[in-house]
Design a protein around this motif. Sequence first.
Motif, mmCIF file in Angstrom:
data_model
loop_
_atom_site.group_PDB
_atom_site.id
_atom_site.type_symbol
_atom_site.label_atom_id
_atom_site.label_comp_id
_atom_site.label_asym_id
_atom_site.label_seq_id
_atom_site.Cartn_x
_atom_site.Cartn_y
_atom_site.Cartn_z
ATOM 1 N N VAL A 193 0.857 -1.196 0.000
ATOM 2 C CA VAL A 193 0.000 0.000 0.000
ATOM 3 C C VAL A 193 0.887 1.238 0.000
ATOM 4 C CG1 VAL A 193 -2.016 -1.005 1.166
ATOM 5 C CG2 VAL A 193 -0.158 -0.029 2.537
ATOM 6 N N GLY A 194 0.340 2.334 -0.484
ATOM 7 C CA GLY A 194 1.000 3.635 -0.372
ATOM 8 C C GLY A 194 0.342 4.384 0.772
ATOM 9 N N ILE A 195 1.156 4.979 1.622
ATOM 10 C CA ILE A 195 0.614 5.728 2.753
ATOM 11 C C ILE A 195 0.859 7.217 2.513
ATOM 12 C CG2 ILE A 195 0.792 6.166 5.237
ATOM 13 C CD1 ILE A 195 -0.083 3.320 4.762
ATOM 14 N N VAL A 196 -0.183 8.015 2.624
ATOM 15 C CA VAL A 196 -0.036 9.470 2.637
ATOM 16 C C VAL A 196 -0.586 9.946 3.974
ATOM 17 C CG1 VAL A 196 -0.686 11.657 1.572
ATOM 18 C CG2 VAL A 196 -0.305 9.642 0.133
ATOM 19 N N ALA A 197 0.276 10.552 4.784
ATOM 20 C CA ALA A 197 -0.142 10.963 6.125
ATOM 21 C C ALA A 197 0.295 12.399 6.373
ATOM 22 C CB ALA A 197 0.480 10.033 7.163
ATOM 23 N N ASN A 198 -0.544 13.166 7.041
ATOM 24 C CA ASN A 198 -0.178 14.539 7.384
ATOM 25 C C ASN A 198 0.585 14.534 8.704
ATOM 26 O OD1 ASN A 198 -3.311 14.668 6.237
ATOM 27 N ND2 ASN A 198 -1.828 15.953 5.201
ATOM 28 N N SER A 199 1.559 15.410 8.805
ATOM 29 C CA SER A 199 2.379 15.437 10.020
ATOM 30 C C SER A 199 2.127 16.717 10.805
ATOM 31 C CB SER A 199 3.859 15.341 9.648
ATOM 32 O OG SER A 199 4.632 15.447 10.812
ATOM 33 N N PRO A 200 1.415 16.628 11.935
ATOM 34 C CA PRO A 200 1.105 17.849 12.690
ATOM 35 C C PRO A 200 2.328 18.509 13.319
ATOM 36 C CG PRO A 200 0.335 15.902 13.865
ATOM 37 C CD PRO A 200 0.826 15.437 12.535
ATOM 38 N N GLU A 209 0.726 9.750 -8.080
ATOM 39 C CA GLU A 209 0.918 9.267 -9.453
ATOM 40 C C GLU A 209 1.719 7.961 -9.478
ATOM 41 O OE1 GLU A 209 0.378 13.352 -11.997
ATOM 42 O OE2 GLU A 209 2.417 12.588 -11.755
ATOM 43 N N LEU A 210 2.694 7.855 -8.606
ATOM 44 C CA LEU A 210 3.474 6.610 -8.504
ATOM 45 C C LEU A 210 2.551 5.439 -8.160
ATOM 46 C CD1 LEU A 210 6.347 5.164 -8.165
ATOM 47 C CD2 LEU A 210 6.068 5.646 -5.741
ATOM 48 N N CYS A 211 1.732 5.625 -7.127
ATOM 49 C CA CYS A 211 0.841 4.547 -6.686
ATOM 50 C C CYS A 211 -0.203 4.232 -7.753
ATOM 51 C CB CYS A 211 0.151 4.931 -5.371
ATOM 52 S SG CYS A 211 1.289 5.019 -3.979
ATOM 53 N N ASP A 212 -0.740 5.270 -8.376
ATOM 54 C CA ASP A 212 -1.766 5.069 -9.394
ATOM 55 C C ASP A 212 -1.193 4.282 -10.578
ATOM 56 O OD1 ASP A 212 -4.411 5.483 -10.378
ATOM 57 O OD2 ASP A 212 -3.645 7.031 -11.723
ATOM 58 N N THR A 213 0.013 4.651 -10.996
ATOM 59 C CA THR A 213 0.640 3.987 -12.147
ATOM 60 C C THR A 213 0.868 2.502 -11.884
ATOM 61 O OG1 THR A 213 1.693 6.017 -12.877
ATOM 62 C CG2 THR A 213 2.730 3.965 -13.591
ATOM 63 N N PHE A 214 1.304 2.174 -10.666
ATOM 64 C CA PHE A 214 1.657 0.772 -10.373
ATOM 65 C C PHE A 214 0.566 0.037 -9.590
ATOM 66 C CE2 PHE A 214 5.838 2.648 -11.298
ATOM 67 C CZ PHE A 214 6.172 1.820 -12.362
#
Lengths: 74, 520
Positions: B326-333, B353-358
């Motif tokens: 999985v690709g994780i996108v997390a905000n860092s407070p 885009e990396l995750c979408d492509t692969f």
Amino acid sequence: VSKTVRSPVTGVINEILRKPGEPVNLAEPIIIIESMKMHMEVCAEIEGVLAEILVCKGDSVDEGQPLLTIREPL
Amino acid sequence: MSWRAEVEEIERRRALARAMGGHEAVHKQHEQGRLTIRERIAALVDEGSFQEVGALSGTGKDAPSGPRAITPAPYVMGLSKIAGRDVAIGGEDFTVRGGSSWGGDRRKGGQGGFVEELAFHYRIPLVNLIDGAGGSVTTIRRRGHSIFPGVDGFERSVSLLSRVPVVSAVLGTAAGGPAGRAILSHWSVMVRGTAQVFAAGPPVVKRSLGQEITKEELGGSPVAVDAAGTIDNSVASEAECFDSIRRFLAFMPNNVWELPPVTSGSDPPDRAEEALADFIPRDRRQPYDMRKLVELVVDKDSTFEIQPTFGRAVITMLAHLNGKVVGIVANSPTFNGGAVDGKAARKQTHFIELCDTFHIPIVFFVDVPGFMVGLQAETAGTLRDGMRCVYALGAATVPMITVVIRKCYGMAGMATTSKNGLNLKIAWPSAEWGSLPIEGGVAAAFKREIEQAPNPSERLQEIEAELRAYASPFRTAEAFGVEDIIDPRETRAYLCRFIDAVQLSLRSELGEKLKAGVRP
């Protein structure tokens, strides 16, 4: 040798926890800045004596602005 | 009759290739703290798996007596295996003419070189080991004319990016074409202290701008990685670099027609971490360690962070959930309160885009107060970079799951949900959301009412308190505006269940993704 600690963010000085002349330990919080509604601790980057605090509570500060200096113990 | 003499000649020429630029040049390369290209390939790939192509290429010269002298081509490449999977791999040989271009009939590496064609046609990952400055002005004397920039082959470097994983490692000083190639990749890495990358080096800067600057000051990792994000990650040594490349590739499929490898992890999908129950401070102004939070949820020791030192308001990682990538996108407070600035937006755009492509599903861990505000942020074009990220998300079709940890506000919040898929959003009890945070919005929306009140600041607080009561996530859940509110300890089990189930649809959506339209 003294070390100038700079603001990591643009924000407003929310609280000053320590006074000039007091000894401080490495990573000890000295100032709290409110930025983007979040409280960010500004900590001692070296162990020593708090030589000078260059801001007051309520001041607006820019990222990179000097906030305080710490003198290394002799 | 026998062909033994010719076979011996092949071996003689191969030995010359193995000697690279000669003993002295190799010694000099080592003195700089750098390995040779052949040592690099050997250190990176599965032992004994390197099938070199083009070892006999080089510049020949007839000797007055004895056999023809050959200077090897300054590029070494071929087919290899990493973790048992085929890869195309190549790199400049800095010990020969500083790894500059050499002028054979066919390019070995670089734009449209054999190694790129190999990756493209065999649909296998490409690894670029970069250590060279590209073109040299001496070429003009040799050819008798100047060459038009980027003639043929550049389109291959571009088309690779929609087909197979491309990894670039900067291992020496890279300028010009090799530097550009480092950027034309899905993931790039450089070694701190011994690698530099720039459009042009100190002599050109001196001539053009009169500035005296060292190559490390101009293109070392503090500039190229930490400040500019030109290269994604930095590492302490070449050994660590090769380890990172192996780790990155372990998350990647061979190409866009396959799914990434599944690991048979020993981490139970229903593992519930007690620490998560009280992980979020009740004081909304208290930051917490988002990286640690994510690590408690995903498979143990499975994270690989991309661009850890750049655009730090957002954390982007590859990880496993029940063995699936999985690709994780997390905000860092802890950085700008999690507000997305231009750098963080650029990082998030590339990662989506990396995750979408692969075909790698994305899990968002959301705590975002919005885009970064203020004159500095506006001058830096935050809104444009931010909306480019929203656009990339709106164009992506890979499955996404949104976990709202705390704040989810505004357009930056929009960039954390799936608009072309199931749009599954689960929230923790600490979650809050809206088109803008109540504190900022009340003063503007109720301006007249507040001004006319006998005690304006009291009235402001009253209105804020009233609106905050409506902001409870439970009310939105009643309206099914979020699909679920969960006990934070259930996060892993919930995510694993859905990531397992979505594998079927991932398999049926394989292939290249069509990209249309104009990025804002």
